[in-house]
Design an enzyme around this catalytic site. Structure first.
Site, short mmCIF file in Angstrom:
data_model
loop_
_atom_site.label_atom_id
_atom_site.label_comp_id
_atom_site.label_asym_id
_atom_site.label_seq_id
_atom_site.Cartn_x
_atom_site.Cartn_y
_atom_site.Cartn_z
CB CYS A 285 52.61 67.12 -12.70
SG CYS A 285 51.07 66.25 -13.13
CG HIS B 207 56.28 64.77 -15.26
ND1 HIS B 207 56.92 65.65 -16.11
CD2 HIS B 207 55.28 65.47 -14.68
CE1 HIS B 207 56.33 66.84 -16.05
NE2 HIS B 207 55.33 66.76 -15.18
#
Length: 553
Positions: A475, A456
């Protein structure tokens, strides 16, 4: 009754003697000198048979105390040759023996240890053959050389293809071992066609990343293998004595030249430290901090092991990778999208901190979302956000968070008894609304995995300037998210580039399904090759230490 007692004791003694005789270590004859070299062809096979039996009786350990790959593989091969030697003829080494010996003594260039391939015993034996006339007539010596060479070829072929480290949950290779038949066929073909070298090279990974690493390692080895340098005290003290130690160390490795200036010049010292930091992929501040000193204290052998570990990691990939795929190198803080063998998109990334590691995985990217919501993971909610909310209710508004109940509905913060909530009781989900301040940034890339991680954007883009980027909760934050999304849809007429730009400009919340899902791999490479230069990365999760123990390096 007396007769029965004597009989039973006699049987016991016979059985005990038989067991001792079966497990007694076979003794090999020291030498067998023939009168005429032409007699070697008659005597060497007997010695080969004797050595094959010795290896089988000695739990597959050969006479130089180095384990064979498999005694079964050696037996199968020599059955095909009627136990005749294959690396020599009439007291003369075959040219392919020289090729094999070359690969053995240069095994470290492929991340292997020469000693595992009988380098010590072969060096001594070949020296005797070259210098001692009687040695050329010694059938035991020729049999020894033949078996050591054959085992070295088989073992090296296996190790170059499959590696020496253990397979793990992300290993993509379906095969893990060569059969006796295949090894025998490889060796027979290589000997008959005089292609020992090409046959062994063909076992190595052909991936560009591996070849670049190997080439860079050869360059690095050529520069540093003969150098010696002093170790430094781990605690830096800003004294003239310590500065002189630093200068000496940098001169020893060629990072500082004091011939043109005063050796105590502070600016000269900083220049040398920066040169060292640049070569070893460190933050170039010219300061002798803890990590810089620790790196200076590493030996050439340490670098050799680090490269070997990473070569082994390449061997756990399949022979070929998909035409298009995404590779995230976690300790390298780098993402690459490779298309038809060419790196089409590259980006700095931010990965999980050591306490919240980014997992290593294989998956396929299926879609990405513009202006995503962030469903805050339970661990972050409990450890970080709940205490902040309990201290200051305004934290929710500052972070643009909303509370979702068990029915999926957004509820008022005032309806929640925050003081009653804990890790044992929290019947809600915190969700961060889309927008510039969203922790996921403008785009989120999805792929199936059991860890609930994804790629992301981020609202903390300044962190990409850091040299140390193990900072996330697991992440992977991607700096070039825009380039990645555009490339993933470049041939998809459903999502024209103009439309994508317009949606982004308008802040439209959209999910874009990728026409052909893209394989994605998270891997752990702490050594890479770029433009002929070895690039080394910090072992942020300690994976190198673990693998080094497993590989006994």
């Amino acid at each position: 009754m007396k007769y029965s007692f004597l009989r039973d004791n006699l049987i016991f003694v016979v059985v005990l003697f038989s067991l001792f005789a079966c497990h007694r270590k076979r003794v090999l004859r020291d030498r067998e000198i023939v009168g005429d070299i032409r007699q070697l062809s008659e005597v060497i096979p007997e010695n080969i048979i004797e050595r094959l039996e010795y290896i089988a009786d000695n739990q597959d350990v050969m006479e130089d105390s180095v384990p064979a790959l498999r005694s079964g593989a050696l037996n199968y091969f020599y059955q095909q040759t009627n136990n005749n030697p294959v690396w020599s003829s009439n007291g003369v080494l075959d040219g392919q023996a020289d090729s094999m010996y070359y690969y053995i003594i240069h095994a470290e260039e492929s991340g292997l240890l020469p000693a595992d391939y009988h380098s010590v015993a072969l060096d001594q034996a070949m020296k005797r053959i070259r210098e001692d006339a009687n040695a050329k007539k010694d059938a035991t010596l020729w049999a020894q050389v033949d078996l050591l060479m054959t085992d070295a070829f088989m073992k090296m072929a296996m190790h170059l293809r499959f590696g020496t480290g253990p397979r793990d949950s992300i290993t993509l290779r379906k095969d893990s071992v060569y059969s006796d038949t295949l090894l025998a066929n490889y060796l027979n073909s290589a000997l008959h066609q005089h292609i020992i070298g090409p046959t062994l090279r063909a076992q190595e990974p052909q991936h560009n990343g591996y070849q670049l690493l190997k080439s860079a390692w050869v360059n690095f080895k050529g520069k540093y293998s003969e150098m010696k340098w002093d170790s430094l005290p781990l605690t830096y003290t800003d004294t003239a004595g310590y500065r002189q130690l630093l200068i000496n160390r940098l001169v020893q490795s060629g990072h500082l030249d004091t011939s043109g200036g005063h050796s105590s010049d502070t600016s000269l010292l900083k220049k040398g430290i920066r040169a060292f930091q640049k070569e070893f992929n460190m933050y170039e501040d010219g300061q002798a901090g803890k990590k810089t000193i620790q790196t200076m204290n590493k030996t050439f052998a340490d670098w050799e092991v680090q490269v070997a570990l990473n070569m082994d990691r390449w061997r756990k990939l399949p022979d070929t990778l998909p035409q298009r795929y995404i590779m995230v190198n976690v300790p390298g803080y780098r993402m690459e999208l490779v298309d038809s063998g060419t790196v089409a998109v590259t980006s700095k990334v931010i990965v999980g901190a050591p306490r919240t590691r980014t997992p290593l995985l294989n998956s396929r990217m299926t879609n990405f979302v513009m202006y995503p919501y962030w469903r805050v993971p339970f661990s972050i909610t409990i450890k970080e956000m709940l205490p902040a909310i309990q201290r200051d209710r305004a934290y929710l508004a500052k972070k643009n968070l909303e509370i979702i109940d068990s029915h999926g509905n957004a509820i008022s913060p005032d309806s929640v008894k925050w003081s009653k909530l804990s890790k044992n009781y929290f019947p809600y989900v915190l969700r961060q609304m889309d927008g510039i301040e969203n922790s996921l940034g403008i785009m989120k890339f999805n792929f199936m995995n059991k860890y609930a991680v994804y790629l992301h954007d981020t609202n903390a883009r300044g962190l990409f300037a850091n040299s140390y980027r193990a900072l996330s909760h697991g992440c992977v934050r991607v700096q070039q998210w825009d380039s990645l999304s555009m490339y993933l849809t470049k041939d998809d007429t459903r999502h024209p580039r103009d439309s994508m730009r317009r949606w982004l400009a308008n802040g439209d919340k959209k999910q874009i399904d990728i026409q052909h899902s893209v394989p994605i791999y998270f891997r752990y490479f702490t050594a890479e090759g770029r433009d002929g230069r070895l690039v080394l990365h910090e072992d942020i999760y300690g994976e190198d230490r673990i693998l080094r123990k497993q590989m006994k390096r």
